[in-house]
Motif scaffolding. Structure first.
Motif, PDB file in Angstrom:
ATOM      1  N   ALA A  66     -13.186  -4.856  -0.356  1.00  0.00           N
ATOM      2  CA  ALA A  66     -13.432  -4.327  -1.698  1.00  0.00           C
ATOM      3  C   ALA A  66     -12.517  -3.140  -1.993  1.00  0.00           C
ATOM      4  N   ALA A  67     -12.341  -2.265  -1.013  1.00  0.00           N
ATOM      5  CA  ALA A  67     -11.462  -1.108  -1.222  1.00  0.00           C
ATOM      6  C   ALA A  67     -10.010  -1.535  -1.402  1.00  0.00           C
ATOM      7  N   GLU A  70      -9.701  -3.069  -4.880  1.00  0.00           N
ATOM      8  CA  GLU A  70      -9.788  -2.023  -5.897  1.00  0.00           C
ATOM      9  C   GLU A  70      -8.577  -1.086  -5.852  1.00  0.00           C
ATOM     10  N   ASP A  73      -5.908  -2.874  -7.622  1.00  0.00           N
ATOM     11  CA  ASP A  73      -6.271  -3.017  -9.033  1.00  0.00           C
ATOM     12  C   ASP A  73      -6.382  -1.653  -9.708  1.00  0.00           C
ATOM     13  N   ASP A  74      -5.913  -0.605  -9.024  1.00  0.00           N
ATOM     14  CA  ASP A  74      -5.895   0.774  -9.543  1.00  0.00           C
ATOM     15  C   ASP A  74      -7.278   1.290  -9.937  1.00  0.00           C
ATOM     16  N   ARG A  75      -8.273   0.997  -9.088  1.00  0.00           N
ATOM     17  CA  ARG A  75      -9.624   1.493  -9.370  1.00  0.00           C
ATOM     18  C   ARG A  75     -10.131   2.483  -8.327  1.00  0.00           C
ATOM     19  N   VAL A  76      -9.469   2.586  -7.170  1.00  0.00           N
ATOM     20  CA  VAL A  76      -9.835   3.597  -6.170  1.00  0.00           C
ATOM     21  C   VAL A  76      -8.559   4.218  -5.612  1.00  0.00           C
ATOM     22  N   THR A 114      -6.794 -10.350  -7.290  1.00  0.00           N
ATOM     23  CA  THR A 114      -6.458  -9.712  -6.033  1.00  0.00           C
ATOM     24  C   THR A 114      -7.338 -10.211  -4.898  1.00  0.00           C
ATOM     25  N   TRP A 115      -8.553 -10.664  -5.218  1.00  0.00           N
ATOM     26  CA  TRP A 115      -9.406 -11.224  -4.166  1.00  0.00           C
ATOM     27  C   TRP A 115      -8.741 -12.423  -3.514  1.00  0.00           C
TER      28      TRP A 115
END
Length: 176
Positions: A66-67, A70, A73-76, A114-115
């Motif tokens: 998940a990290a 993310e 995907d520029d979320r973390v 991305t998954w």
């Protein structure tokens, strides 16, 4: 944590609860879902099982995956990815966690973005015979179980690879 006597299979990438319940009715199959993310209980159950196949949705790399997704995907932040990777690497090195023998990715055509790169790029690049696509049906999973390939163990340097995941860029990974 002691290793299981059976073949450990993680069903991932789709809705697996009903499928796991159906597979649990089969002889020599111990199938369960992880309740409320209790990975420690999942690890204990896997190590105590005497079934030929231990099937669950337990994935010791779930937080790392998940990290990673993310992060790209520029979320973390990078720090989040590194924290999750270090935590998982420590658990693998210490024996508190073990990788499943196989990841069966349910409904691979439905895995998006991305998954898809995580399952069929980053992770499968380390052990291609250990990450397998399969349609989400009891019959198809049973057929796949019967023909699981014999593969080499996960690479010894796998835990160290986790700490370099930021260099596994999705667009540069080959997808089947």
């Amino acid at each position: 944590m002691a290793a299981s006597n059976g073949t450990v299979v993680a069903l991932v990438g789709g809705e697996s609860s009903d499928l796991i319940a159906q597979l649990g009715a089969l002889r020599n199959v111990d199938a369960f879902t992880v309740a409320d993310g209790d990975e420690a209980e999942a690890a204990r159950r896997i190590s105590r099982s005497h079934a030929s196949y231990v099937i669950s949705d337990a994935d010791p790399l779930a937080h790392v995956a998940a990290a990673w997704v993310e992060f790209f995907d520029d979320r973390v932040t990078l720090e989040t990815l590194l924290y999750e990777a270090d935590t998982a690497a420590d658990a693998l090195r210490s024996g508190r966690a073990q990788l499943p023998d196989y990841y069966l990715v349910l409904d691979p055509a439905a895995v998006e973005g991305t998954w898809r790169h995580w399952w069929f790029g980053a992770l499968s690049s380390k052990a291609p015979t250990r990450v397998l696509p399969v349609p989400s049906s009891t019959g198809e999973v049973r057929r796949q179980l019967r023909r699981l390939p014999t593969g080499r163990p996960w690479p010894a340097e796998f835990a160290a690879w986790l700490t370099r995941l930021q260099f596994e860029v999705p667009d540069r990974l080959a997808l089947d």
